[in-house]
Motif scaffolding. Structure first.
Motif, PDB file in Angstrom:
ATOM      1  N   ALA A   1       5.667  -4.299  13.415  1.00 39.83           N
ATOM      2  CA  ALA A   1       5.313  -3.246  12.468  1.00 39.83           C
ATOM      3  C   ALA A   1       5.373  -3.811  11.055  1.00 39.83           C
ATOM      4  CB  ALA A   1       6.290  -2.071  12.599  1.00 39.83           C
ATOM      5  N   MET A   2       4.769  -3.073  10.132  1.00 43.32           N
ATOM      6  CA  MET A   2       4.922  -3.341   8.707  1.00 43.32           C
ATOM      7  C   MET A   2       5.813  -2.252   8.140  1.00 43.32           C
ATOM      8  SD  MET A   2       3.467  -6.038   7.502  1.00 43.32           S
ATOM      9  CE  MET A   2       3.489  -5.698   5.758  1.00 43.32           C
ATOM     10  N   VAL A   3       6.861  -2.643   7.416  1.00 43.40           N
ATOM     11  CA  VAL A   3       7.768  -1.690   6.783  1.00 43.40           C
ATOM     12  C   VAL A   3       7.538  -1.774   5.278  1.00 43.40           C
ATOM     13  CG1 VAL A   3      10.167  -1.053   6.369  1.00 43.40           C
ATOM     14  CG2 VAL A   3       9.473  -1.878   8.621  1.00 43.40           C
ATOM     15  N   HIS A   4       7.231  -0.636   4.673  1.00 47.21           N
ATOM     16  CA  HIS A   4       7.032  -0.558   3.229  1.00 47.21           C
ATOM     17  C   HIS A   4       8.129   0.330   2.651  1.00 47.21           C
ATOM     18  CE1 HIS A   4       3.021  -2.227   3.864  1.00 47.21           C
ATOM     19  NE2 HIS A   4       2.844  -1.304   4.793  1.00 47.21           N
ATOM     20  N   VAL A   5       8.890  -0.179   1.707  1.00 51.55           N
ATOM     21  CA  VAL A   5       9.913   0.602   1.012  1.00 51.55           C
ATOM     22  C   VAL A   5       9.412   0.804  -0.421  1.00 51.55           C
ATOM     23  CG1 VAL A   5      12.302   0.708   0.228  1.00 51.55           C
ATOM     24  CG2 VAL A   5      11.769  -0.281   2.463  1.00 51.55           C
ATOM     25  N   ILE A   6       9.219   2.069  -0.794  1.00 52.68           N
ATOM     26  CA  ILE A   6       8.656   2.413  -2.095  1.00 52.68           C
ATOM     27  C   ILE A   6       9.779   2.901  -3.011  1.00 52.68           C
ATOM     28  CG2 ILE A   6       6.988   3.887  -3.293  1.00 52.68           C
ATOM     29  CD1 ILE A   6       5.570   4.174  -0.526  1.00 52.68           C
ATOM     30  N   THR A   7       9.905   2.264  -4.172  1.00 53.63           N
ATOM     31  CA  THR A   7      10.881   2.662  -5.177  1.00 53.63           C
ATOM     32  C   THR A   7      10.149   2.816  -6.512  1.00 53.63           C
ATOM     33  OG1 THR A   7      11.420   0.413  -5.872  1.00 53.63           O
ATOM     34  CG2 THR A   7      12.684   1.310  -4.008  1.00 53.63           C
ATOM     35  N   PRO A   8      10.779   3.406  -7.517  1.00 52.35           N
ATOM     36  CA  PRO A   8      10.127   3.476  -8.833  1.00 52.35           C
ATOM     37  C   PRO A   8       9.793   2.095  -9.413  1.00 52.35           C
ATOM     38  CG  PRO A   8      11.973   4.997  -8.764  1.00 52.35           C
ATOM     39  CD  PRO A   8      12.035   4.180  -7.507  1.00 52.35           C
ATOM     40  N   GLU A   9      10.504   1.066  -8.984  1.00 51.15           N
ATOM     41  CA  GLU A   9      10.254  -0.293  -9.479  1.00 51.15           C
ATOM     42  C   GLU A   9       9.099  -0.985  -8.771  1.00 51.15           C
ATOM     43  OE1 GLU A   9      13.527   0.705  -8.573  1.00 51.15           O
ATOM     44  OE2 GLU A   9      13.785   1.268 -10.672  1.00 51.15           O
ATOM     45  N   GLY A  10       8.679  -0.478  -7.607  1.00 49.02           N
ATOM     46  CA  GLY A  10       7.583  -1.098  -6.872  1.00 49.02           C
ATOM     47  C   GLY A  10       7.736  -0.918  -5.373  1.00 49.02           C
ATOM     48  N   THR A  11       6.850  -1.569  -4.641  1.00 47.12           N
ATOM     49  CA  THR A  11       6.831  -1.482  -3.180  1.00 47.12           C
ATOM     50  C   THR A  11       7.173  -2.835  -2.588  1.00 47.12           C
ATOM     51  OG1 THR A  11       5.132   0.222  -3.263  1.00 47.12           O
ATOM     52  CG2 THR A  11       5.412  -0.918  -1.166  1.00 47.12           C
ATOM     53  N   THR A  12       8.095  -2.836  -1.637  1.00 37.90           N
ATOM     54  CA  THR A  12       8.449  -4.046  -0.901  1.00 37.90           C
ATOM     55  C   THR A  12       7.933  -3.890   0.519  1.00 37.90           C
ATOM     56  OG1 THR A  12      10.457  -4.297  -2.211  1.00 37.90           O
ATOM     57  CG2 THR A  12      10.349  -5.514  -0.143  1.00 37.90           C
ATOM     58  N   SER A  13       7.164  -4.874   0.983  1.00 40.24           N
ATOM     59  CA  SER A  13       6.589  -4.837   2.327  1.00 40.24           C
ATOM     60  C   SER A  13       7.088  -6.027   3.125  1.00 40.24           C
ATOM     61  CB  SER A  13       5.061  -4.872   2.262  1.00 40.24           C
ATOM     62  OG  SER A  13       4.575  -3.775   1.531  1.00 40.24           O
ATOM     63  N   ARG A  14       7.510  -5.758   4.350  1.00 38.97           N
ATOM     64  CA  ARG A  14       7.986  -6.824   5.241  1.00 38.97           C
ATOM     65  C   ARG A  14       7.457  -6.568   6.641  1.00 38.97           C
ATOM     66  NH1 ARG A  14      14.048  -6.020   3.328  1.00 38.97           N
ATOM     67  NH2 ARG A  14      13.909  -6.903   1.267  1.00 38.97           N
ATOM     68  N   ARG A  15       7.133  -7.655   7.332  1.00 43.84           N
ATOM     69  CA  ARG A  15       6.617  -7.558   8.704  1.00 43.84           C
ATOM     70  C   ARG A  15       7.761  -7.722   9.693  1.00 43.84           C
ATOM     71  NH1 ARG A  15       1.727  -7.799  10.614  1.00 43.84           N
ATOM     72  NH2 ARG A  15       0.869  -8.615   8.685  1.00 43.84           N
TER      73      ARG A  15
END
Length: 110
Positions: free
Chosen positions: A90-104
């Motif tokens: 899966a792709m996990v996207h964590v969205i914060t006010p500082e930006g988006t971090t995506s990890r596979r």
């Protein structure tokens, strides 16, 4: 198209982001577009029952981004391992006010 109930594609969209106050916005829809909006988590896909149970167990409000990533990852991997139609990562996207971090995530491939 509701005339063909066994069509080859059944999308279950998930909409996630931050509103104008930097608060989380979460929504999911079924295949005819009926929305579900929530403040904690939404699930979608072939293993929704498994995901719901894992998320209800592991999710806590106001988690830090790294803790949220770890929780999402553990919920996804544990849920898809118990569903014959799911897997392959899966792709996990964590969205914060500082930006988006995506990890596979790499899952089982059997």
């Amino acid at each position: 198209d509701l005339e063909k109930p066994f069509a080859p594609s059944f999308p279950d969209p998930v909409v996630a982001g931050l509103n104008e106050k930097n608060e989380p916005f979460l929504s999911a829809m079924d295949l005819i577009g009926a929305p579900v909006m929530t403040k904690d988590f939404v699930v979608s896909g072939t293993c929704t029952a498994n995901l719901n149970g894992m998320c209800e167990t592991m999710y806590r409000p106001d988690m830090e981004p790294d803790d949220l990533f770890e929780t999402i990852s553990q919920c996804l991997l544990a849920s898809v391992d118990r569903d014959a139609l799911s897997g392959w990562g899966a792709m996990v996207h964590v969205i914060t006010p500082e930006g988006t971090t995506s990890r596979r995530l790499k899952g089982r491939q059997d």
